[in-house]
Design a protein around this motif. Structure first.
Motif, PDB file in Angstrom:
ATOM      1  N   GLU A 762     -12.052  -7.055   3.448  1.00 47.23           N
ATOM      2  CA  GLU A 762     -12.466  -5.672   3.554  1.00 47.23           C
ATOM      3  C   GLU A 762     -12.682  -5.246   5.086  1.00 47.23           C
ATOM      4  OE1 GLU A 762     -16.071  -5.181   1.193  1.00 47.23           O
ATOM      5  OE2 GLU A 762     -15.456  -6.551  -0.387  1.00 47.23           O
ATOM      6  N   ILE A 763     -11.884  -5.739   5.898  1.00 47.35           N
ATOM      7  CA  ILE A 763     -12.362  -5.396   7.385  1.00 47.35           C
ATOM      8  C   ILE A 763     -11.456  -4.030   7.647  1.00 47.35           C
ATOM      9  CG2 ILE A 763     -11.294  -5.908  10.004  1.00 47.35           C
ATOM     10  CD1 ILE A 763     -11.715  -8.993   9.149  1.00 47.35           C
ATOM     11  N   SER A 764     -12.201  -3.143   8.310  1.00 47.71           N
ATOM     12  CA  SER A 764     -11.833  -1.949   8.548  1.00 47.71           C
ATOM     13  C   SER A 764     -11.778  -1.921  10.447  1.00 47.71           C
ATOM     14  CB  SER A 764     -12.471  -0.820   8.236  1.00 47.71           C
ATOM     15  OG  SER A 764     -14.152  -0.771   8.779  1.00 47.71           O
ATOM     16  N   GLU A 765     -10.786  -1.304  10.850  1.00 44.91           N
ATOM     17  CA  GLU A 765     -10.346  -1.306  12.183  1.00 44.91           C
ATOM     18  C   GLU A 765     -10.694   0.134  13.026  1.00 44.91           C
ATOM     19  OE1 GLU A 765      -8.093  -0.973  15.914  1.00 44.91           O
ATOM     20  OE2 GLU A 765      -7.447  -0.135  14.078  1.00 44.91           O
ATOM     21  N   THR A 766     -11.521   0.129  14.115  1.00 47.28           N
ATOM     22  CA  THR A 766     -11.478   1.359  14.880  1.00 47.28           C
ATOM     23  C   THR A 766     -11.294   0.755  16.207  1.00 47.28           C
ATOM     24  OG1 THR A 766     -13.228   2.164  13.125  1.00 47.28           O
ATOM     25  CG2 THR A 766     -13.206   2.979  15.514  1.00 47.28           C
ATOM     26  N   GLU A 823     -18.525  -5.202  26.912  1.00 44.90           N
ATOM     27  CA  GLU A 823     -17.480  -4.223  26.976  1.00 44.90           C
ATOM     28  C   GLU A 823     -18.208  -2.798  26.693  1.00 44.90           C
ATOM     29  OE1 GLU A 823     -13.099  -2.720  25.550  1.00 44.90           O
ATOM     30  OE2 GLU A 823     -13.946  -4.884  25.208  1.00 44.90           O
ATOM     31  N   TYR A 824     -19.031  -2.604  25.622  1.00 44.36           N
ATOM     32  CA  TYR A 824     -19.711  -1.630  24.948  1.00 44.36           C
ATOM     33  C   TYR A 824     -21.051  -1.457  25.237  1.00 44.36           C
ATOM     34  CZ  TYR A 824     -14.808  -0.790  22.959  1.00 44.36           C
ATOM     35  OH  TYR A 824     -13.576  -0.762  22.659  1.00 44.36           O
ATOM     36  N   LYS A 868     -23.982   1.715  11.657  1.00 49.07           N
ATOM     37  CA  LYS A 868     -22.824   1.773  11.914  1.00 49.07           C
ATOM     38  C   LYS A 868     -22.291   2.886  12.846  1.00 49.07           C
ATOM     39  CE  LYS A 868     -18.161   1.575   9.501  1.00 49.07           C
ATOM     40  NZ  LYS A 868     -17.489   1.550   8.275  1.00 49.07           N
ATOM     41  N   LYS A 869     -23.348   3.980  12.573  1.00 49.82           N
ATOM     42  CA  LYS A 869     -22.943   5.418  13.593  1.00 49.82           C
ATOM     43  C   LYS A 869     -23.492   4.995  14.845  1.00 49.82           C
ATOM     44  CE  LYS A 869     -23.932   8.564   9.522  1.00 49.82           C
ATOM     45  NZ  LYS A 869     -24.921   9.442   8.907  1.00 49.82           N
ATOM     46  N   MET A 870     -24.410   4.322  15.046  1.00 43.77           N
ATOM     47  CA  MET A 870     -25.049   3.999  16.494  1.00 43.77           C
ATOM     48  C   MET A 870     -23.793   3.197  17.230  1.00 43.77           C
ATOM     49  SD  MET A 870     -29.091   3.102  15.619  1.00 43.77           S
ATOM     50  CE  MET A 870     -29.305   2.792  17.521  1.00 43.77           C
ATOM     51  N   LYS A 874     -20.984   4.313  20.333  1.00 48.56           N
ATOM     52  CA  LYS A 874     -21.178   3.515  21.638  1.00 48.56           C
ATOM     53  C   LYS A 874     -19.608   3.168  21.846  1.00 48.56           C
ATOM     54  CE  LYS A 874     -25.009   1.772  23.472  1.00 48.56           C
ATOM     55  NZ  LYS A 874     -25.490   1.632  24.634  1.00 48.56           N
ATOM     56  N   ILE A 875     -18.714   2.847  20.649  1.00 51.14           N
ATOM     57  CA  ILE A 875     -17.413   2.677  21.015  1.00 51.14           C
ATOM     58  C   ILE A 875     -16.553   3.652  21.199  1.00 51.14           C
ATOM     59  CG2 ILE A 875     -15.498   1.517  19.598  1.00 51.14           C
ATOM     60  CD1 ILE A 875     -17.502  -0.330  18.218  1.00 51.14           C
ATOM     61  N   GLU A 876     -16.820   4.609  20.523  1.00 49.55           N
ATOM     62  CA  GLU A 876     -15.839   5.867  20.677  1.00 49.55           C
ATOM     63  C   GLU A 876     -16.187   6.734  21.806  1.00 49.55           C
ATOM     64  OE1 GLU A 876     -16.457   7.706  16.772  1.00 49.55           O
ATOM     65  OE2 GLU A 876     -14.979   6.338  15.672  1.00 49.55           O
TER      66      GLU A 876
END
Length: 877
Positions: A762-766, A823-824, A868-870, A874-876
């Protein structure tokens, strides 16, 4: 003159003045709820000053061990930082009980200091009480006139109430005093500033060495003063300060009282005394504290987490921490100083020699324990530092530092030192607020207020008749109201009483008094400053009448069973284990007995069985209890009675003899051992290094205990439907259960792997980051953690967010791959705390792994979404 010679000179001088030389009382106070430690030489004579006990000797002198680390007299924080404050110190004192007064006290002080010890007269000053408008008291012209025979008027100084009116506490005996000060400065300094201008100004070389207290009053609870029945003299001379003056030193720590210990510590640490102020403070602190700790242990006060024991533990840990921080002593070292201490003080205090092995073992164990605490505290502090820096803060919350201090025993100053090295500070205001909150809780839990005594019969002296009678006619001689935790109680004193007051480990009697159809329950009986205090929930409507006082006979009998059994137990332990066994504490109540004793290893099952066998054999012998009242101490010793360290005995003592068992004891006992019926040990274990504790029961309690065990055995036999090979059947069942448990664990691990594999699908990638976020159906937070760490080893660039309903409680877990944290700038602890608001909870953890709990499982999905939003933010970017 060395310290030993100086102490003996003082005692010899007052012996020549017809004073009886007394040994030091224990530092730990018994039978006085207003004091925890002996903080002045007069403590042991408080009941005489108050007129509660008869005067046996009109004149007494001694060297009294004192401890000032709690309450009104607390010198702990000054110790080591200056040259003359100590935790434990010796107080050389001479007393007059209704005999001589100001003239003789002043003349003899001068004779000793000047004619015998040859101290220079031009360096001596005396202060006298200047009077107090508040107490409507004038200047002590009488004392001043006596001083004018010895000193010029400019060496006689008026002193205020703070300095020249001595009070032991908020209530109790008190009176004006005359202090003797000495100026030890150089001639040049003395010419520049007069010594009189530095009296009581905390100058390290202009110090008080002797205080002559003229005990005339009793301070009442309302603050007023009343005259004592007799006028007394109570003097106290600081032995360590006198050594400094006699040996021409500028510091107490430079005398032969401390230097051998300081040099031993310096040698251990590779430091040199006198080169670095921080090192010198550490050396002085440790040298002072090892004395306090060692003498406390000889007085049977072991380090613990309660009351006096907590104070001693705190002092020991303070010394260890100074060694750890400033002397780089990372292994136990203080126990090695006991040998040096004995060389310095063992001649006058032989209890140090007798109990050397116990002192060393207790101190070493405490050191090891605290060093482990320090190591754990440093690990926790490292995490706090990491988080604080990750959050870009410079200040650590005071509550966090207080939790380190309060829960883990990690000292604040060490916390601040380590934080300073990391360019961080503690919010001191928040820490102090947390500390004050805790103190207020503690005060509320132990708060006790007492009013003044109301006297009904002035001249009647209380007499205890409870050894022979369990009921008698009594009159109330005085009473007062007390309040404990908001509840009003009353304390009554009788002219004669059958009630035993709590002492010697034996609890106080209960019962009632009755008159004119009114019955008042006695809920407890205590001893306090020479009085037997009877505690009631209400005051009789007419306190002046004659009452019938009746002790609860059934309770007294059970207490007597357990007390006599304690004596038999002590003798049996010495027979089985050896003569090194000595009592270190006891509790005797109607339900059970507790006996603490010196021994250095766990008792084997065979030893326990042998002790029980000996005690029960003595019970079956039905030996008659022989009691000898009011016999000379030496005669008691000749009979074989052991004097316990930590106890103060009079010239006349009470001896309880049961065949080979001979003990000094004031408690109540059975007439013959057969009354005890049966003795059974229920537990044996360590309470401290070198000290073991046995708990046991007797009589009906012992019978019930054994019958309950037999009934349990019968139930097991019924379960197995056989009494044959019962032990083998139980062992087989345990083995079978163990195998089944292993199989179940293997099955659960396999299930977790299946769950893990399902999650991977069920992994999703961003932006190259692999997200797994899901509400899971698992049994425990441990299962989630195991799955998270399994995934971390198999999935790169992982963000794992999981929620679960665990028996009605919400759980949220977050894990990151280590590279993503850097990294983030991700911090799982910070994110989980914010997301946990959705489940009405909180949590925390490290930057790469954190979890939270909450009371609202309905909010799990929202919590996962928030987290997840937090993270995406950071990542985006």
């Amino acid at each position: 003159m060395n310290s030993s010679e100086l102490r003996q000179t003082f005692l010899d001088f007052f012996e020549s003045k017809q004073h009886k030389i007394e040994s030091s009382a224990p530092m730990v106070i018994k039978d006085d709820p207003t004091l925890m430690f002996t903080n002045a030489g007069m403590n042991q004579f408080k009941d005489i000053f108050l007129g509660n006990s008869p005067i046996k000797y009109n004149r007494i002198a001694n060297s009294q061990k004192c401890l000032r680390v709690s309450g009104k007299h607390n010198d702990l924080e000054e110790v080591g930082h200056d040259t003359y404050h100590h935790t434990m110190f010796e107080m050389l004192g001479n007393w007059s009980f209704g005999d001589y007064f100001k003239k003789e006290a002043i003349d003899w002080a001068w004779e000793l200091l000047v004619d015998v010890l040859k101290l220079p007269t031009d360096r001596l000053y005396a202060s006298v009480f200047e009077g107090s408008e508040e107490d409507n008291m004038k200047r002590d012209d009488e004392a001043a006139a006596y001083w004018e025979k010895h000193l010029p008027t400019d060496h006689i100084i008026n002193g205020n109430k703070k300095d020249n009116f001595w009070e032991m506490g908020d209530v109790g005996p008190c009176g004006p005093c005359s202090e003797i000060h000495i100026d030890l400065r150089s001639e040049d300094e003395r010419k520049r500033i007069a010594g009189r201008d530095l009296i009581n100004m905390d100058h390290p070389q202009v110090v008080e060495i002797w205080n002559l207290v003229f005990m005339q009053f009793n301070r009442k609870a309302d603050g007023s003063l009343e005259a004592l029945p007799h006028q007394h003299v109570d003097t106290g001379m600081g032995f360590e300060r006198l050594c400094m003056a006699m040996q021409n030193k500028q510091s107490n720590y430079d005398t032969d009282v401390f230097q051998p210990i300081i040099q031993a510590i310096a040698k251990m640490s590779g430091k040199t005394y006198g080169e670095n102020e921080e090192v010198d403070i550490a050396l002085r602190v440790i040298a002072d504290h090892i004395r306090t700790i060692s003498f406390a242990i000889t007085d049977s006060q072991l380090p613990s987490n309660n009351k006096a024991g907590y104070v001693i533990r705190r002092i020991l840990r303070r010394a260890v921490r100074y060694g750890y921080t400033f002397l780089d002593l990372k292994e136990p070292f203080m126990y090695r100083l006991v040998e040096v201490l004995i060389e310095v003080m063992g001649k006058h205090f032989p209890e140090l020699i007798k109990q050397r092995e116990l002192i060393e073992k207790v101190v070493k164990e405490e050191e090891n324990s605290f060093l482990r605490t320090l190591a754990n505290g440093i690990k926790l502090l490292d995490q706090i530092i990491e988080k604080t820096k990750a959050d870009d803060f410079k200040v650590v919350q005071g509550e966090v530092a207080f939790e380190l201090y309060d829960t883990y025993g990690f000292p604040l100053d060490l916390t601040e030192l380590i934080l300073k090295e990391n360019d961080l500070v503690v919010n001191r205001r928040e820490f102090n607020e947390a500390m004050e909150t805790q103190k207020n809780r503690s005060r509320s839990a132990t708060a006790m207020e007492t009013g003044d005594w109301i006297e009904i019969l002035k001249d009647d002296k209380e007499e205890f008749v409870g050894y022979d009678y369990l009921s008698t006619d009594v009159k109330i001689t005085r009473y007062r109201k007390m309040n404990i935790k908001g509840k009003d109680l009353f304390q009554l004193v009788f002219n004669i009483t059958p009630f035993y007051g709590e002492s010697g480990g034996q609890v106080g009697d209960t019962g009632y008094i009755e008159a004119n159809g009114e019955k008042i329950s006695i809920v407890d009986t205590k001893k306090e400053t020479g009085l037997i205090i009877h505690i009631t929930n209400e005051l009789p409507s007419d306190p002046t009448c004659t009452f019938k006082a009746v002790v609860n006979a059934g309770k007294r009998e059970l207490i007597a069973n357990n007390h006599t059994a304690t004596h038999l137990l002590h003798a049996a332990l010495r027979e089985v284990l050896g003569d090194h066994v000595e009592q270190k504490g006891s509790l005797v109540n109607p339900d059970h007995l507790r006996f603490d004793f010196s021994h250095f290893q766990k008792l084997s099952e065979e030893e326990i069985a042998k002790v029980e066998e000996i005690v029960n054999h003595k019970i079956r012998e039905n030996a008659v209890t022989e009691i000898k009242n009011n016999i000379p101490m030496q005669q008691a010793v000749d009979l074989g009675a052991m004097a316990l360290f930590g106890e103060k005995y009079g010239d006349l003592v009470r001896v309880v003899k049961l065949n080979e068992s001979v003990e000094l004891c004031g408690g109540t006992h059975v007439k013959a051992t057969g009354q005890i019926g049966l003795f059974k040990i229920t537990s044996e274990g360590a309470i401290s290094a070198g000290v073991r504790r046995i708990e046991a029961i007797t009589a009906v309690k012992a019978e019930k205990y054994i019958n309950d065990k037999l009934n349990t055995l019968k139930e097991i036999e019924r379960t197995f439907k056989s009494s044959q090979n019962l032990l083998k059947n139980i062992e087989a069942l345990i083995s079978e259960n163990s195998e089944m448990k292993k199989g179940l664990e293997a099955f659960e691990k396999a299930q977790l792997k299946l769950v893990k594999n399902a999650l991977k699908s069920e992994i999703s990638e961003t932006k190259g980051v692999n997200f797994i976020s899901k509400k899971m159906n698992v049994k425990s937070a441990g299962d989630i953690k195991d799955i998270a760490f399994l995934l971390k080893t198999e999935v790169e660039n992982l963000v794992f967010i999981a929620g679960a309903d665990l028996d009605g409680k919400a759980n949220l877990t977050i894990m990151f791959s280590d590279n993503l944290v850097k990294e983030y700038d991700l911090n799982a602890g910070a994110i989980v705390r914010e997301a946990a608001k959705e489940i009405k909870g909180g949590g925390g953890g490290q930057a790469f792994f954190a979890s939270a709990g909450g009371k609202d499982p309905q909010g799990i999905d929202a919590a996962i979404s928030t987290a997840k939003k937090m993270i995406l933010h950071k990542i985006e970017g």
